[in-house]
Design an enzyme around this catalytic site. Structure first.
Site, PDB file in Angstrom:
ATOM      1  N   HIS A 309       2.796   0.458  -3.734  1.00  0.00           N
ATOM      2  CA  HIS A 309       2.296   1.790  -4.036  1.00  0.00           C
ATOM      3  C   HIS A 309       3.470   2.654  -4.453  1.00  0.00           C
ATOM      4  O   HIS A 309       4.561   2.513  -3.908  1.00  0.00           O
ATOM      5  CB  HIS A 309       1.622   2.389  -2.789  1.00  0.00           C
ATOM      6  CG  HIS A 309       0.734   3.545  -3.093  1.00  0.00           C
ATOM      7  ND1 HIS A 309       1.226   4.815  -3.261  1.00  0.00           N
ATOM      8  CD2 HIS A 309      -0.606   3.612  -3.279  1.00  0.00           C
ATOM      9  CE1 HIS A 309       0.209   5.614  -3.532  1.00  0.00           C
ATOM     10  NE2 HIS A 309      -0.898   4.915  -3.559  1.00  0.00           N
ATOM     11  N   ASP A 366      -6.651  -0.370  -1.767  1.00  0.00           N
ATOM     12  CA  ASP A 366      -7.506  -1.273  -2.529  1.00  0.00           C
ATOM     13  C   ASP A 366      -7.533  -2.692  -1.987  1.00  0.00           C
ATOM     14  O   ASP A 366      -8.387  -3.480  -2.386  1.00  0.00           O
ATOM     15  CB  ASP A 366      -7.042  -1.324  -3.989  1.00  0.00           C
ATOM     16  CG  ASP A 366      -7.363  -0.027  -4.692  1.00  0.00           C
ATOM     17  OD1 ASP A 366      -8.464   0.480  -4.464  1.00  0.00           O
ATOM     18  OD2 ASP A 366      -6.519   0.460  -5.443  1.00  0.00           O
TER      19      ASP A 366
END
Ligand code: ACO
Length: 431
Positions: A309, A366
Site C-alpha cells: 500500500h 482488498d
C-alpha cells in the site's frame, strides 16, 4: 487571518546562494508539513513529486491515517470500533457532518435515504441502450453522471443536501440494476421495508419468480464492508473527486469521475485481481510457496495482489477486521472456501519472507474483501462497484469539505517539461 494549522516554526531552503524561509504547518495528530504555497513566487522553483507521494493537497478534518502504525480514524473514531458497532448510514452521517448523529438525526436520515431509493423510470431505457456484457463499473459511473441530467437545479445548500441523499439512496439501486442488466434479468425495485444492506441484497438476488431471503449475517457483513471502505483520505479516486469538483463541477459529475478512477486495478480493482489470482493458483494446482516466489521475481509480472500500500507500511487495520469477518461469514454460511485457505497460506508465507518484510508489504483491505464478497454471492465484476458504494459517503464528505473551504482553489499542478525546446515548423513535403 492566520491559518489554524500554521506554527511559529519555519524551515530554511538554500537555493542558488539565497536563503528562503518556508512556514511549517502542523495538523491535530502532529503531522508536520512545509507550506510551499508561496515557493514559486519567492524562488521561481516548483516541487517535483511524481504520484504526489509527498504532497499534501489540502487540509482535511475527515480521516486520519498513520500508515507506519496501521491506524485509521474517521473523524477521530477508530475504524475497528465503527466496524464493530456502527452502521454504514450512521458512519456516513459522521463523515459528512463531522459528528455522530443523535437518535433523532439518525432516524430522520435513515427514513430520508429509504424514501429516495427509486430511479427515474427513464433509466430503464438508459440501461437498455448499453451492451449486455457491459462491466457494471462504467455503467454505474455513467448512470451517476446521468443523474445530473435529471436534477439540473442551481447549486444551493438545499439542493446539495438533496443530491447527497439521492446519491447515497440511489447508488445501491444503480449497482443492483447494473448487475441485473449484465445477466439479462428484470430489474428488482427497492423495498422500503428493508434496511440499507438488505435492500441492496434483495435487488441483487431476488427475481420476479423467487424472493431472496436476506441472511442477517450476510447483511451485517456487507454493512461492515461498506463502513471499512467509506473513506481513506486523499487516495486516487478521492483526489479525483476533489480535482473535478474544484472546477465547480457538480457533485454527480465529480463522483462519476471518482468511480472511474476507482476502477483501475491498482486501486479499487485490486480485490477482483485478488480473487483472479487465488482462482488461478487453485486452477494450476500451484503451491502458495511457488506463487510467492514468482511474485518476488522482478522478471516475472506476477504480483501478490492485495499486498502493499502506498500509505500503510504496517498491517492495514481494515484487513485485520476483514480477516476475522471472512472466517465468521464462511463459518456462518456453513460453506468452505478454498480461496480463503489459499489467501491465509499466502499471507503466512509473505509475512515471514525477507522480500516482503524489507519492503514493508502487508495485506491491504482488498486481500480479504473479495473472499467475503464471493462467499456472500457477489460476483467478481461487482467488487469494485461495492467499493464505490462504501466510498460514496467519503467522496461526498471530501467534496463538501473542499467546497466549504474559504481558501479553495481550482486544482492545477505544474510540471517539469522534458520535451523539445523551441524549433521551427517544417512543411510536410520538406521533412
Ligand atoms: N507484490 C510483489 N511486489 C510488490 C508488491 C506486491 N503486491 N507491492 C509492491 N511490491 C514491490 C515493488 O515491486 C517494489 O519493489 P522494488 O523496490 O524491488 O522495485 C516495492 O515493493 C515498492 O512497490 P511500489 O510499487 O513502488 O509501491 P507503491 O507505493 O508505488 O505502490 C501499490 C503501492 C500500487 C498498492 C503496490 O503495492 C501494488 O501494486 N500492490 C498490488 C496491488 C494492490 O493490492 N492494490 C490495492 C491497493 S489498496 C487500494 O487501492 C484500496
Amino acid at each position: 487571518m492566520k491559518s489554524d494549522i500554521m506554527t511559529d516554526q519555519t524551515s530554511k531552503l538554500i537555493h542558488d546562494g539565497s536563503e528562503y524561509e518556508l512556514p511549517v504547518v502542523r495538523g491535530s495528530e502532529n503531522e508536520t508539513a512545509l507550506d510551499i504555497s508561496k515557493l514559486r513566487a519567492k524562488t521561481g522553483l516548483i516541487t517535483y513529486d511524481p504520484g504526489y507521494a509527498n504532497t499534501g493537497s489540502c487540509k482535511s478534518a475527515i480521516t486520519f491515517i498513520n500508515g507506519e502504525e496501521g491506524i485509521l480514524h474517521y473523524r477521530g473514531y477508530p475504524i475497528e470500533q465503527l466496524a464493530e458497532r456502527s452502521t454504514f448510514l450512521e458512519t456516513s452521517w459522521l463523515l459528512i457532518h463531522g459528528e455522530l448523529p443523535t437518535r433523532e438525526e439518525l432516524d430522520g436520515f435513515t427514513e430520508t435515504i429509504t424514501r429516495h431509493t427509486m430511479l427515474h423510470e427513464n433509466f430503464r431505457g438508459f440501461f437498455g441502450a448499453l451492451p449486455k456484457n457491459a462491466h457494471p463499473m462504467p455503467v454505474t459511473a455513467a448512470t451517476v453522471g446521468a443523474l445530473s441530467t435529471f436534477y439540473q437545479e442551481a447549486e444551493t445548500e438545499e439542493s446539495i443536501r438533496q443530491t447527497i441523499v439521492r446519491l447515497l439512496a440511489k447508488f445501491p439501486t444503480i449497482a443492483a440494476w447494473a448487475y441485473k442488466h449484465s445477466i439479462g434479468q428484470p430489474f428488482i425495485y427497492p423495498n422500503n421495508n428493508l434496511d440499507y444492506p438488505s435492500n441492496f441484497l434483495n435487488m441483487m438476488f431476488s427475481t420476479p419468480c423467487e424472493d431472496y431471503e436476506v441472511d442477517p449475517v450476510v447483511a451485517r457483513a456487507l454493512d461492515m464492508l461498506l463502513i471499512l471502505h467509506a473513506d481513506h483520505e486523499q487516495n486516487c479516486s478521492t483526489s479525483t473527486v476533489r480535482m473535478v469538483g474544484s472546477s465547480q463541477a457538480n457533485l454527480y459529475a465529480s463522483i462519476s469521475a471518482g468511480i472511474s478512477a476507482l476502477w483501475g486495478r491498482l486501486h479499487g480493482g485490486a480485490n477482483q485481481k485478488v480473487i483472479e489470482m487465488l482462482d488461478a493458483i487453485a486452477e494450476r494446482g500451484e503451491s502458495a510457496e511457488d506463487f510467492v516466489a514468482r511474485a518476488k521475481d522482478r522478471d516475472n509480472p506476477a504480483r501478490l495482489m492485495g499486498f502493499g500500500h502506498r500509505v500503510y507500511k504496517n498491517y492495514d487495520p481494515r484487513a485485520k477486521v476483514l480477516k476475522q469477518a471472512c472466517t465468521d461469514v464462511v463459518e456462518a454460511l456453513g460453506s468452505s472456501s478454498q480461496q480463503l485457505e489459499i489467501a491465509m497460506k499466502l499471507e503466512e508465507i509473505a509475512l515471514n519472507d525477507e522480500f516482503f518484510i524489507e519492503r514493508r508489504l502487508f495485506p491491504n483491505v482488498d486481500f480479504y474483501s473479495g473472499v467475503i464478497y464471493k462467499a456472500i454471492g457477489i460476483p467478481v465484476n461487482m467488487f469494485t462497484v461495492m467499493f464505490a458504494m462504501g466510498r460514496m459517503s467519503g467522496w461526498i464528505a471530501q467534496w463538501l469539505e473542499m467546497r466549504r473551504d474559504p481558501n479553495f482553489r481550482i486544482g492545477r499542478p505544474r510540471q517539469v517539461y522534458t520535451g523539445p525546446t523551441r524549433r521551427d515548423y517544417v512543411p510536410v513535403d520538406q521533412r
